[in-house]
Design a protein around this motif. Sequence first.
Motif, short mmCIF file in Angstrom:
data_model
loop_
_atom_site.label_atom_id
_atom_site.label_comp_id
_atom_site.label_asym_id
_atom_site.label_seq_id
_atom_site.Cartn_x
_atom_site.Cartn_y
_atom_site.Cartn_z
N UNK A 224 0.86 -1.15 0.01
CA UNK A 224 -0.07 0.04 -0.06
C UNK A 224 0.82 1.18 -0.08
N UNK A 225 1.91 1.07 0.38
CA UNK A 225 2.98 2.28 0.30
C UNK A 225 3.46 2.57 -1.15
N UNK A 226 3.54 1.34 -1.73
CA UNK A 226 3.90 1.56 -3.30
C UNK A 226 2.62 2.20 -4.06
N UNK A 227 1.43 1.79 -3.55
CA UNK A 227 0.18 2.19 -4.20
C UNK A 227 -0.13 3.62 -3.98
N UNK A 228 0.46 4.21 -3.20
CA UNK A 228 0.64 5.74 -2.46
C UNK A 228 -0.38 5.92 -1.33
N UNK A 229 -0.72 5.00 -0.70
CA UNK A 229 -1.46 5.20 0.66
C UNK A 229 -0.44 5.19 1.92
N UNK A 335 -16.07 -3.97 -9.50
CA UNK A 335 -14.97 -4.88 -10.03
C UNK A 335 -14.19 -3.98 -11.06
N UNK A 336 -12.94 -3.95 -11.10
CA UNK A 336 -11.81 -3.02 -11.73
C UNK A 336 -12.21 -3.65 -13.31
N UNK A 337 -12.06 -2.73 -14.22
CA UNK A 337 -11.63 -2.76 -15.45
C UNK A 337 -10.21 -3.41 -15.82
N UNK A 338 -9.88 -4.13 -17.14
CA UNK A 338 -8.68 -4.48 -17.17
C UNK A 338 -7.87 -3.38 -17.25
N UNK A 339 -8.04 -2.29 -17.79
CA UNK A 339 -7.34 -0.90 -17.80
C UNK A 339 -7.08 -0.61 -16.26
N UNK A 340 -8.07 -0.38 -15.53
CA UNK A 340 -7.76 -0.08 -14.16
C UNK A 340 -6.79 -0.89 -13.39
N UNK A 341 -6.97 -2.45 -13.62
CA UNK A 341 -6.28 -3.21 -12.89
C UNK A 341 -4.86 -3.17 -13.34
N UNK A 342 -4.39 -2.78 -14.53
CA UNK A 342 -2.96 -2.56 -15.01
C UNK A 342 -2.51 -1.57 -14.49
N UNK A 343 -3.13 -0.56 -14.00
CA UNK A 343 -2.49 0.58 -13.33
C UNK A 343 -2.24 0.03 -11.78
N UNK A 344 -2.74 -0.78 -11.21
CA UNK A 344 -2.23 -1.26 -10.03
C UNK A 344 -1.09 -2.13 -10.14
N UNK A 346 1.15 -1.98 -12.37
CA UNK A 346 2.23 -1.14 -12.84
C UNK A 346 2.64 -0.64 -11.69
N UNK A 347 1.82 -0.13 -10.64
CA UNK A 347 2.29 0.93 -9.42
C UNK A 347 2.78 -0.46 -8.48
N UNK A 348 2.45 -1.65 -8.05
CA UNK A 348 2.80 -2.30 -7.19
C UNK A 348 3.19 -3.64 -7.37
N UNK A 349 2.97 -4.13 -8.49
CA UNK A 349 3.18 -5.49 -8.87
C UNK A 349 4.39 -6.16 -8.44
N UNK A 350 4.65 -7.36 -8.72
CA UNK A 350 5.67 -8.23 -8.36
C UNK A 350 6.85 -8.18 -9.07
N UNK A 351 6.72 -7.69 -10.44
CA UNK A 351 7.80 -7.27 -11.40
C UNK A 351 8.69 -6.25 -11.00
N UNK A 352 8.24 -5.17 -10.08
CA UNK A 352 8.97 -4.20 -9.87
C UNK A 352 10.23 -4.48 -8.82
N UNK A 353 11.40 -3.99 -9.25
CA UNK A 353 12.87 -4.06 -8.58
C UNK A 353 12.60 -4.06 -7.05
#
Length: 388
Positions: A224-229, A335-344, A346-353
């Motif tokens: 949630x820190x990565x998400x901005x909260x 329920x999120x749209x695909x585009x909305x989920x993609x933002x989550x 990108x912001x905090x997903x496992x692929x981040x360093x």
Amino acid sequence: MRDFITNDSGAPSQPERRLFMGTVAKFGFTAAVVGAVGGALFSESAMAATAKEESEREAAAESTIVLATGYTLGASRAYPIMQLNFKENLQNFSGGRLYVKLAPGGQLATGGALISMVQNGSIAIAQHSLSNLSSFAPEADLVNIPYWCGENQRLINLVTSDAWRDTVHHKVEERGFKVLSYICIDPRTVAVREGLLDGPVRVPDDISGIKFRVPSSQILQQVYRLAGANPTPVAWGETSSAIKQGVADALDPSVQALLVFGFTDVLSSISTIQSVPDAQVYTCNKAWFDSLDSALQDAVMQASDVTFRENLAKVPAARAYAHDQMRLAGVEVYSLSDEEKAQWVERCGHQLPAWDDTKRELAGSLEAFDKLLAATEVQNGYFVDSNA
């Protein structure tokens, strides 16, 4: 079927509590809970027959064990932990050699305290969250890294894989436990209190700066820190009052958990962002399991597998009930749209360093984590609905 010992939030109503306690006094606790879920509680003759059957089963069994959970039996309508199913399966697959006494609703303990009772052998089997298990086997906390096993089918593929067993199960056993059965509920959400926003949370920017209630998990705090909260650790027992008082603005349990724990009157909306699983697990005391002969060990594992499959089948019905009850209470489930989920993602997903050090610490290496990630794509004979 109406649950006889709980109301729609999972809490006992006053008339039913009085009836239930009177039945406990007359027929015993386990017979009362079996009769309550089976619909016999209001019938003296049916309740007597249930008590007789339970008494005969216990007398005929080679050993009696305790299965403890933090949830009332009626909660499975919305939160499918299937504890009565597990009791029946253990008794039946063992050919009556085991008799199982239920201790539901936190009767003995909850959370880490309940896990400790399994570890020290005070009880044989308990249900608890996968996150709580991470206090004893930190490797289990890998599931709280977002957007790699949050969807139900990916989680089930993972926890039934050889890669997961090789990474996690032996660590669990070293600490005195044996994993029996995982429990799929649905992914965690973003649930916000009344008066906070004009509509449901759709993208990470919607929770920018808000006080987000988190458990003690450092991984979830980083999510949630990565998400901005602003992650705000609050003990679970204090969370409802914290939301009501504005100490926290949002929280993340599954829709089912939010219903069972009575959050209908404090929330305005719940967004199903599918980031992290809100999963549970049954474990048993390893020394107890090892003391069983091979036939009985096989029976316990077969009962565990069947209960697991029953849980997976129950997930969509439990979800439908929980979502319907939330809507009836005026809480929007979005329920999120695909585009909305993609933002989550990108912001905090496992692929981040930002997650690399956690992957190395818990999985052993980035390569080992990649094997676990690959395992989420391979179905191992288990299907669960993922349309959360």
